[in-house]
Design a protein around this motif. Structure first.
Motif, PDB file in Angstrom:
ATOM      1  N   THR A 106       0.822  -1.205   0.000  1.00 56.65           N
ATOM      2  CA  THR A 106       0.000   0.000   0.000  1.00 56.65           C
ATOM      3  C   THR A 106       0.858   1.258   0.000  1.00 56.65           C
ATOM      4  OG1 THR A 106      -0.170   0.334   2.422  1.00 56.65           O
ATOM      5  CG2 THR A 106      -1.697  -1.242   1.412  1.00 56.65           C
ATOM      6  N   ASP A 107       0.276   2.302  -0.540  1.00 59.62           N
ATOM      7  CA  ASP A 107       0.801   3.655  -0.411  1.00 59.62           C
ATOM      8  C   ASP A 107      -0.373   4.598  -0.607  1.00 59.62           C
ATOM      9  OD1 ASP A 107       2.461   5.952  -0.259  1.00 59.62           O
ATOM     10  OD2 ASP A 107       4.119   4.844  -1.143  1.00 59.62           O
ATOM     11  N   TYR A 108      -0.108   5.876  -0.510  1.00 58.12           N
ATOM     12  CA  TYR A 108      -1.174   6.870  -0.662  1.00 58.12           C
ATOM     13  C   TYR A 108      -1.944   6.607  -1.962  1.00 58.12           C
ATOM     14  CZ  TYR A 108      -3.510  11.374  -0.455  1.00 58.12           C
ATOM     15  OH  TYR A 108      -4.470  12.365  -0.389  1.00 58.12           O
ATOM     16  N   PRO A 109      -3.269   6.711  -1.944  1.00 56.32           N
ATOM     17  CA  PRO A 109      -4.067   6.373  -3.132  1.00 56.32           C
ATOM     18  C   PRO A 109      -3.946   7.393  -4.264  1.00 56.32           C
ATOM     19  CG  PRO A 109      -5.484   7.168  -1.362  1.00 56.32           C
ATOM     20  CD  PRO A 109      -4.113   7.028  -0.774  1.00 56.32           C
ATOM     21  N   ASP A 110      -2.743   7.509  -4.774  1.00 58.53           N
ATOM     22  CA  ASP A 110      -2.451   8.347  -5.928  1.00 58.53           C
ATOM     23  C   ASP A 110      -2.192   7.411  -7.107  1.00 58.53           C
ATOM     24  OD1 ASP A 110      -1.304  11.067  -7.115  1.00 58.53           O
ATOM     25  OD2 ASP A 110       0.171   9.495  -7.539  1.00 58.53           O
ATOM     26  N   THR A 111      -2.812   7.693  -8.228  1.00 59.42           N
ATOM     27  CA  THR A 111      -2.752   6.769  -9.359  1.00 59.42           C
ATOM     28  C   THR A 111      -1.327   6.464  -9.783  1.00 59.42           C
ATOM     29  OG1 THR A 111      -4.908   7.519 -10.148  1.00 59.42           O
ATOM     30  CG2 THR A 111      -3.500   6.387 -11.729  1.00 59.42           C
TER      31      THR A 111
END
Length: 266
Positions: A106-111
């Protein structure tokens, strides 16, 4: 304003307030990690630039990768693994290659970040049944963990959670700990001491003058019921040689293992 014989007036605001041309987004880069024990190499593509620092392969990620390669049986084999703030996802990919049963990256929900993590999975674990054991997900620390827990075959939680070079985000310490508390599997009588669920926190004091703020993470963890033990200290070339502060501090990766303290029953 009266009409002019000089022709039509150009009222386009771009001609009045011209915007300077924006520099092009840097191209992605690729870093190579050579696995311990002649196990081959892993190529990690990194986004060209990102405000959340996802365009670097941090020394802590390299240190974790080698730690997993050296301790595969104990740390990775048949375990459920979660990585927060994964960037390029190197530690997660190495955990998968070392036999983890399920890995959630996971990571920040940036495309751009999520697509890049998926690219690295596809490139390094392609054409393998292992690829089905890895899920890539956007996730914000401290928010409900159900979306990532739903990726597990059971709701018992993760055996291992990876935090690689995250604690310099001082405002996010409590959010990180909250996610760990809600997603780590509870210890059971069948677990040996080595198998007990844990969180691995690897980091470098990139800003030596703020090292005390980094260490507040562990103070908060202890207050919330975690046992914190230092397990690794390893030297690397400093990430940013021109930065201020003692190079000895900026070149050292520290690794800690966090386990939940069992509450005494009355």
């Amino acid at each position: 304003m009266s009409n002019s014989d000089d022709g039509d007036l150009d009222l386009n605001l771009d001609s009045v307030f011209p915007e300077p041309p924006r520099p092009p987004t840097p191209d992605p880069t690729v870093s190579v990690y050579n696995r311990i024990g002649s196990k081959g190499e892993v190529r990690i593509r990194l986004v060209g630039s990102h405000p959340l620092w996802g365009h670097y392969l941090w020394n802590s990620a390299l240190c974790l990768a080698s730690y997993f390669d050296e301790n595969a049986q104990k740390l990775c084999r048949n375990r459920f693994v979660l990585e927060l703030g994964a960037g390029g996802g190197l530690p997660s990919i190495i955990a998968a290659l070392n036999g983890a049963q399920k890995v959630v990256i996971t990571d920040y929900p940036d495309t751009s970040l999520v697509d890049n993590m998926q690219h690295n999975v596809d490139q390094n674990i392609k054409d393998s049944p292992m690829q089905e054991k890895i899920s890539v997900q956007g996730y914000i620390w401290g928010t409900p963990v159900k979306p990532i827990m739903n990726l597990l075959p059971s709701e018992e939680g993760f055996d291992l959670i990876i935090l690689s070079d995250l604690i310099f985000n001082h405002s996010q310490h409590n959010a990180l700990l909250k996610t760990c508390e809600e997603s780590l599997r509870l210890k059971s009588p069948k677990h040996t001491e080595e198998e007990e669920p844990c969180v691995l926190v690897f980091y470098t004091h990139h800003r030596p003058h703020l090292a005390h703020r980094d260490m507040e993470f562990f103070d908060k963890a202890r207050d919330r019921g975690w046992n914190c033990v230092k397990i690794v200290e390893k030297k690397y070339p400093p990430m940013f040689p021109e930065d201020p502060g003692a190079e000895e501090v900026r070149s050292t990766v520290h690794g800690w293992r966090l386990k939940r303290i069992e509450k005494e029953s009355h």
